[in-house]
Design a protein around this motif. Structure first.
Motif, PDB file in Angstrom:
ATOM      1  N   THR A 218       0.852  -1.190   0.000  1.00 36.44           N
ATOM      2  CA  THR A 218       0.000   0.000   0.000  1.00 36.44           C
ATOM      3  C   THR A 218       0.887   1.239   0.000  1.00 36.44           C
ATOM      4  O   THR A 218       2.004   1.226   0.537  1.00 36.44           O
ATOM      5  CB  THR A 218      -0.936   0.056   1.220  1.00 36.44           C
ATOM      6  N   THR A 219       0.372   2.296  -0.601  1.00 40.22           N
ATOM      7  CA  THR A 219       1.118   3.555  -0.677  1.00 40.22           C
ATOM      8  C   THR A 219       0.122   4.695  -0.871  1.00 40.22           C
ATOM      9  O   THR A 219      -0.970   4.481  -1.420  1.00 40.22           O
ATOM     10  CB  THR A 219       2.147   3.511  -1.827  1.00 40.22           C
ATOM     11  N   PRO A 220       0.434   5.903  -0.426  1.00 41.04           N
ATOM     12  CA  PRO A 220      -0.504   7.015  -0.590  1.00 41.04           C
ATOM     13  C   PRO A 220      -0.774   7.344  -2.064  1.00 41.04           C
ATOM     14  O   PRO A 220       0.089   7.153  -2.916  1.00 41.04           O
ATOM     15  CB  PRO A 220       0.211   8.182   0.099  1.00 41.04           C
ATOM     16  N   ASN A 221      -1.962   7.824  -2.321  1.00 42.79           N
ATOM     17  CA  ASN A 221      -2.324   8.347  -3.635  1.00 42.79           C
ATOM     18  C   ASN A 221      -2.222   9.866  -3.561  1.00 42.79           C
ATOM     19  O   ASN A 221      -3.051  10.524  -2.929  1.00 42.79           O
ATOM     20  CB  ASN A 221      -3.748   7.915  -4.001  1.00 42.79           C
ATOM     21  N   ILE A 222      -1.185  10.420  -4.191  1.00 39.96           N
ATOM     22  CA  ILE A 222      -0.937  11.860  -4.065  1.00 39.96           C
ATOM     23  C   ILE A 222      -2.076  12.693  -4.654  1.00 39.96           C
ATOM     24  O   ILE A 222      -2.308  13.834  -4.228  1.00 39.96           O
ATOM     25  CB  ILE A 222       0.405  12.237  -4.732  1.00 39.96           C
ATOM     26  N   GLU A 223      -2.807  12.113  -5.591  1.00 38.77           N
ATOM     27  CA  GLU A 223      -3.922  12.857  -6.190  1.00 38.77           C
ATOM     28  C   GLU A 223      -4.992  13.184  -5.162  1.00 38.77           C
ATOM     29  O   GLU A 223      -5.693  14.193  -5.286  1.00 38.77           O
ATOM     30  CB  GLU A 223      -4.534  12.043  -7.331  1.00 38.77           C
ATOM     31  N   TYR A 224      -5.108  12.342  -4.137  1.00 39.34           N
ATOM     32  CA  TYR A 224      -6.157  12.521  -3.136  1.00 39.34           C
ATOM     33  C   TYR A 224      -5.792  13.588  -2.103  1.00 39.34           C
ATOM     34  O   TYR A 224      -6.666  14.022  -1.334  1.00 39.34           O
ATOM     35  CB  TYR A 224      -6.431  11.193  -2.430  1.00 39.34           C
ATOM     36  N   ASN A 225      -4.546  14.029  -2.076  1.00 39.98           N
ATOM     37  CA  ASN A 225      -4.105  14.954  -1.026  1.00 39.98           C
ATOM     38  C   ASN A 225      -4.907  16.251  -0.997  1.00 39.98           C
ATOM     39  O   ASN A 225      -5.020  16.893   0.052  1.00 39.98           O
ATOM     40  CB  ASN A 225      -2.617  15.273  -1.188  1.00 39.98           C
ATOM     41  N   VAL A 226      -5.456  16.650  -2.114  1.00 42.05           N
ATOM     42  CA  VAL A 226      -6.245  17.895  -2.152  1.00 42.05           C
ATOM     43  C   VAL A 226      -7.499  17.780  -1.305  1.00 42.05           C
ATOM     44  O   VAL A 226      -8.114  18.804  -0.958  1.00 42.05           O
ATOM     45  CB  VAL A 226      -6.628  18.254  -3.606  1.00 42.05           C
ATOM     46  N   LYS A 227      -7.908  16.567  -0.951  1.00 38.97           N
ATOM     47  CA  LYS A 227      -9.115  16.367  -0.152  1.00 38.97           C
ATOM     48  C   LYS A 227      -8.865  16.538   1.348  1.00 38.97           C
ATOM     49  O   LYS A 227      -9.812  16.625   2.131  1.00 38.97           O
ATOM     50  CB  LYS A 227      -9.669  14.955  -0.399  1.00 38.97           C
ATOM     51  N   PHE A 228      -7.583  16.534   1.757  1.00 35.00           N
ATOM     52  CA  PHE A 228      -7.262  16.699   3.179  1.00 35.00           C
ATOM     53  C   PHE A 228      -7.193  18.183   3.509  1.00 35.00           C
ATOM     54  O   PHE A 228      -6.254  18.892   3.103  1.00 35.00           O
ATOM     55  CB  PHE A 228      -5.938  16.029   3.520  1.00 35.00           C
ATOM     56  N   GLU A 229      -8.177  18.657   4.250  1.00 34.34           N
ATOM     57  CA  GLU A 229      -8.247  20.088   4.555  1.00 34.34           C
ATOM     58  C   GLU A 229      -7.081  20.554   5.428  1.00 34.34           C
ATOM     59  O   GLU A 229      -6.685  21.724   5.377  1.00 34.34           O
ATOM     60  CB  GLU A 229      -9.578  20.404   5.250  1.00 34.34           C
ATOM     61  N   ASN A 230      -6.534  19.648   6.267  1.00 36.14           N
ATOM     62  CA  ASN A 230      -5.453  20.048   7.170  1.00 36.14           C
ATOM     63  C   ASN A 230      -4.066  19.778   6.591  1.00 36.14           C
ATOM     64  O   ASN A 230      -3.076  19.815   7.303  1.00 36.14           O
ATOM     65  CB  ASN A 230      -5.582  19.332   8.515  1.00 36.14           C
ATOM     66  N   LEU A 231      -3.997  19.518   5.262  1.00 41.46           N
ATOM     67  CA  LEU A 231      -2.707  19.302   4.607  1.00 41.46           C
ATOM     68  C   LEU A 231      -2.469  20.458   3.632  1.00 41.46           C
ATOM     69  O   LEU A 231      -3.200  20.609   2.650  1.00 41.46           O
ATOM     70  CB  LEU A 231      -2.713  17.971   3.850  1.00 41.46           C
ATOM     71  N   PRO A 232      -1.423  21.286   3.887  1.00 34.14           N
ATOM     72  CA  PRO A 232      -1.150  22.412   2.984  1.00 34.14           C
ATOM     73  C   PRO A 232      -0.907  21.954   1.551  1.00 34.14           C
ATOM     74  O   PRO A 232      -0.374  20.865   1.313  1.00 34.14           O
ATOM     75  CB  PRO A 232       0.117  23.038   3.586  1.00 34.14           C
ATOM     76  N   ALA A 233      -1.281  22.789   0.591  1.00 30.41           N
ATOM     77  CA  ALA A 233      -1.115  22.459  -0.821  1.00 30.41           C
ATOM     78  C   ALA A 233       0.354  22.182  -1.143  1.00 30.41           C
ATOM     79  O   ALA A 233       1.248  22.917  -0.718  1.00 30.41           O
ATOM     80  CB  ALA A 233      -1.645  23.596  -1.687  1.00 30.41           C
ATOM     81  N   GLY A 234       0.604  21.106  -1.864  1.00 37.95           N
ATOM     82  CA  GLY A 234       1.954  20.762  -2.282  1.00 37.95           C
ATOM     83  C   GLY A 234       2.777  20.005  -1.254  1.00 37.95           C
ATOM     84  O   GLY A 234       3.901  19.590  -1.541  1.00 37.95           O
ATOM     85  N   LYS A 235       2.239  19.813  -0.046  1.00 42.19           N
ATOM     86  CA  LYS A 235       2.986  19.111   1.005  1.00 42.19           C
ATOM     87  C   LYS A 235       2.616  17.634   1.014  1.00 42.19           C
ATOM     88  O   LYS A 235       1.452  17.260   0.846  1.00 42.19           O
ATOM     89  CB  LYS A 235       2.671  19.719   2.366  1.00 42.19           C
ATOM     90  N   LEU A 236       3.614  16.776   1.229  1.00 39.50           N
ATOM     91  CA  LEU A 236       3.370  15.340   1.339  1.00 39.50           C
ATOM     92  C   LEU A 236       2.823  15.013   2.724  1.00 39.50           C
ATOM     93  O   LEU A 236       2.936  15.811   3.662  1.00 39.50           O
ATOM     94  CB  LEU A 236       4.661  14.566   1.067  1.00 39.50           C
TER      95      LEU A 236
END
Length: 460
Positions: A390-408
């Motif tokens: 398993t590994t993160p899907n970077i495309e989904y990161n925009v859905k995390f409100e507490n994750l700044p744009a462009g940050k892993l």
């Protein structure tokens, strides 16, 4: 005894600068036990070979001591041993230390190198020789010698002509030889005290901590003295805890905080367990087990007969053990679990023999150049019937409100892949190593960006 080091680096004669020995001259050095000679059998732009010939004087070995027959009748003048390690340290001291005034940039440059030892005692056989050098990335060629050509029925001896090939810095090659030659010989010609621990740690820096055979290396290097071995292993463990893994707990908490609103970790664990049961995997090894999140679930489920966790961090394994201890399982259940310290980019026979391997949110912590080594360790050497990644899907990161744009999602992530990138990698691995792979989303799937975690299930 003879050691040769050959390179095809261009210009190959730059090897002379690194060794601080001119290719056009033969040089001799007086040692307490004999003479060392350095010369170059070949020195051209295309290929250069440096030779270290060690002439051990048996009389010098016993001068001033009470004489026993074995001090005169032995293999010491003829085989690679701690005498050769001492010669390397004295004759090639600047190269061993990684210094070169004339070509400083070349010191840190990996070069195509071939080291050949004319006669090397391997007390433990060819398999032990490979256990020492192959995890460091060497291609090993070993030619065994029979005890006596006139009496072939006597069988094989413990002596080999060995060739070690690797693209590596010269200082690393010399450090590996310095430590591992006496380990293979399982003997040293001088008194071993506390100062020998410092030598081991200095020359083992950067590779010994994560070597699968580090306990055997440490024990043999220190002539099996229990007190010294315990001290050395304790310091190696302490060094391990001082590396970037020491910040793993805080980083893991940050990642968990990002994913907590959608309970992603629980969904991930459920998906992995379901995949393992579907493949009927009874013996499972969790690679990069961290603090044991998956191990706890596996151990509580009687479906799984053997559970092993592997991690490079001693601190993570300690935390995992503490968490497992709190389960208060019946005594007979503890036989199902074991924890192993090891690096996932080194071949390790302890990883063999499992029905399935899980690699949960691990590959993104590896530098991309090291991913190829990990692929071989898992899919070529260990070869479990099932591998769950398993590994993160970077495309989904925009859905995390507490994750700044462009940050892993995690400060230690070297990369995060799109769904297409993960599938391209997984399909190449499957084709290369004879597996098939199926992809499953983990978590609620968004029509535009997919699921938060992507999972690949490899089967053989």
């Amino acid at each position: 005894m003879l050691l040769t080091i050959t390179t095809t680096h261009s210009p190959a004669t730059e090897l002379g600068y690194l060794l601080h020995k001119h290719p056009d001259r033969c040089q001799s050095f007086s040692l307490s036990f004999g003479q060392a000679h350095v010369f170059y059998p070949e020195a051209s732009i295309q290929q250069c070979t440096a030779a270290l010939l060690l002439d051990v004087d048996p009389v010098k070995l016993v001068r001033g001591r009470s004489v026993r027959l074995e001090q005169y009748v032995n293999d010491r003048p003829y085989v690679a041993s701690s005498f050769l390690s001492v010669a390397i340290a004295q004759v090639f001291s600047t190269a061993l230390a990684g210094r070169c005034k004339d070509l400083p940039e070349l010191v840190q440059t990996p070069l195509p190198l071939v080291a050949k030892l004319s006669v090397l005692p391997c007390r433990g056989g060819e398999s032990f020789l490979r256990e020492l050098f192959e995890p460091l990335g060497y291609s090993v060629s070993a030619q065994g010698h029979i005890l006596d050509e006139q009496f072939p029925d006597w069988g094989q001896s413990q002596y080999f002509t060995v060739e070690l090939q690797h693209t590596i810095t010269l200082s690393d090659l010399l450090s590996h030889l310095y430590v591992l030659i006496p380990v293979l010989d399982d003997e040293k010609h001088y008194w071993v005290g506390d100062e020998e621990i410092e030598k081991l740690l200095r020359h083992g820096e950067g590779w010994l901590t994560s070597h699968p055979a580090r306990e055997q290396i440490t024990r043999r290097y220190l002539k099996r003295q229990q007190r010294l071995t315990r001290l050395a292993l304790a310091q190696l463990a302490e060094e391990d805890n001082l590396d970037p893994d020491s910040t793993e707990e805080s980083h893991a908490e940050e990642e968990a905080a990002v994913e907590k609103p959608i309970s992603l970790n629980q969904q991930r664990m459920n998906a992995v367990i379901a995949a393992l049961k579907q493949s009927n995997a009874k013996k499972v090894i969790d690679l990069g087990c961290g603090q044991g999140n998956l191990l706890k679930i596996l151990l509580k489920d009687s479906f799984f007969e053997k559970v092993t966790g592997v991690d490079v961090s001693y601190r993570a394994l300690e935390v995992a053990q503490e968490r497992l201890d709190r389960l208060r399982l019946p005594r007979n259940q503890w036989e199902r679990i074991q924890l192993i310290q090891g690096a996932l980019t080194y071949q390790d026979k302890r990883l063999n023999g499992y029905d399935a391997a899980t690699v949960i949110e691990v590959i993104e912590h590896l530098d991309l150049p090291r991913l190829g080594g990990f692929e071989r360790v898992l899919f070529e050497f260990a070869q479990p019937k099932t591998v769950v990644v398993t590994t993160p899907n970077i495309e989904y990161n925009v859905k995390f409100e507490n994750l700044p744009a462009g940050k892993l999602r995690h400060q230690d992530h070297r990369f995060e892949w799109t769904r297409q990138e993960f599938q391209i990698w997984a399909n190449k691995v499957a084709e290369r190593f004879g597996y098939t792979v199926q992809f499953q989303p983990v978590g609620t799937e968004d029509p535009e960006v997919g699921s938060p975690t992507q999972m690949g299930v490899f089967t053989k």
